[in-house]
Design an enzyme around this catalytic site. Structure first.
Site, short mmCIF file in Angstrom:
data_model
loop_
_atom_site.label_atom_id
_atom_site.label_comp_id
_atom_site.label_asym_id
_atom_site.label_seq_id
_atom_site.Cartn_x
_atom_site.Cartn_y
_atom_site.Cartn_z
N SER A 13 0.84 -1.19 0.00
CA SER A 13 0.00 0.00 0.00
C SER A 13 0.88 1.24 0.00
O SER A 13 1.98 1.24 0.53
CB SER A 13 -0.92 0.02 1.22
OG SER A 13 -0.18 0.23 2.41
N LYS A 14 0.34 2.30 -0.57
CA LYS A 14 1.07 3.58 -0.61
C LYS A 14 1.33 4.10 0.79
O LYS A 14 2.34 4.75 1.04
CB LYS A 14 0.26 4.60 -1.42
CG LYS A 14 0.93 5.96 -1.54
CD LYS A 14 0.08 6.91 -2.35
CE LYS A 14 0.72 8.29 -2.44
NZ LYS A 14 -0.11 9.25 -3.19
N ARG A 15 0.44 3.79 1.72
CA ARG A 15 0.56 4.31 3.08
C ARG A 15 1.76 3.70 3.81
O ARG A 15 2.39 4.35 4.62
CB ARG A 15 -0.73 4.04 3.85
CG ARG A 15 -0.72 4.56 5.27
CD ARG A 15 -2.09 4.43 5.89
NE ARG A 15 -3.05 5.30 5.24
CZ ARG A 15 -4.33 5.41 5.61
NH1 ARG A 15 -4.79 4.68 6.61
NH2 ARG A 15 -5.15 6.23 4.98
N ARG A 232 9.02 6.33 7.53
CA ARG A 232 8.41 5.01 7.75
C ARG A 232 9.38 4.10 8.50
O ARG A 232 8.97 3.34 9.38
CB ARG A 232 8.04 4.38 6.41
CG ARG A 232 6.87 5.03 5.70
CD ARG A 232 6.39 4.16 4.56
NE ARG A 232 5.45 4.85 3.70
CZ ARG A 232 5.77 5.38 2.52
NH1 ARG A 232 7.00 5.29 2.07
NH2 ARG A 232 4.86 5.98 1.80
#
Length: 243
Positions: A13-15, A232
């Site tokens: 996912s992009k998140r 991240r």
């Protein structure tokens, strides 16, 4: 087409994951390697070899041969494949790749104004500016402790990084120092964090250091995708720490 998955079988996912081509470019993955690797997501060459050119892929590919089994996009395997290509380059070709990317004049000229007033010799440049060239950031124990915002827990700091990313930095349309500053200050206003509380942890998350060139200008040069990836990484690291 099959849905790509992480090594733990979760959906990419992009998140949570780097999905931008720009990220892999700044990470030093060769374009032909990314094409080679993506072609293997749900499909294999008839002779099952890992390396092949785009032309070979086009010649052998058949749509009906695609498997829908949820292939794993394995960063370690991508890096390994890139390494096999890298080691086959001549020294002059490898030098050209370096000069076309991390050691290009354009990139160095963005860094030099930020470090010139902070170094005394040419030998100081690499130790001081090394984080501009690294893919991942290494945090020593002292940096890790200081990355936790003063008066906050690791969990609270990780949450702040996540909300900063998803609610503010991801939405920055033009990645420059002024827009970055506005985004960070908007987060502080919205979540009742002082700039002093937030800026140092972000600095450490992005560079691994407490002393760097100005934060917003440093983030501009690092680029949006590299900043997103390092935040991240910092979130993951903070989540392993005891509150």
């Amino acid at each position: 087409l099959p849905l790509l998955r992480n090594a733990d079988k979760s959906k990419i996912s992009k998140r949570k994951n780097p999905v931008s081509i720009k990220h892999y470019e700044t990470a030093g993955i060769f374009p032909e390697v990314l094409v080679n690797y993506l072609a293997q997501m749900g499909w294999t060459m008839p002779d099952e070899r890992d390396r092949f050119t785009l032309e070979e892929f086009v010649a052998e590919f058949r749509l009906e041969d695609i498997s829908l089994g949820g292939p794993v996009f394995d960063i370690d395997k991508l890096n390994w494949l890139n390494g096999t290509y890298l080691r086959d380059l001549s020294m002059s070709d490898l030098l050209a790749r370096l000069r076309g990317g991390p050691l290009s004049d354009d990139y160095l000229l963005k860094i030099l104004p930020l470090v010139r007033e902070r170094i005394d010799t040419l030998a100081d440049f690499v130790p001081y500016a090394g984080f501009f060239f690294a893919g991942d950031v290494e945090y020593d124990p002292q940096a890790l402790r200081k990355m936790v915002a003063k008066g906050r827990t690791p969990t609270q700091t990780a949450k702040a990084f996540r909300l900063l990313l998803e609610g503010h930095l991801d939405a920055v349309p033009t990645w420059n120092a002024a827009a970055i500053a506005e985004a960070l200050r908007a987060y502080c206003d919205a979540k009742e964090w002082s700039p002093k509380e937030l800026f140092m942890p972000v600095r450490i998350a992005l560079t691994g250091r407490t002393a760097t060139p100005p934060l917003f200008e440093t983030m501009e040069v690092l680029g949006k995708e590299r900043c997103r990836w390092r935040l991240r990484q910092a979130i993951a690291k903070l989540q392993t720490m005891k509150s």
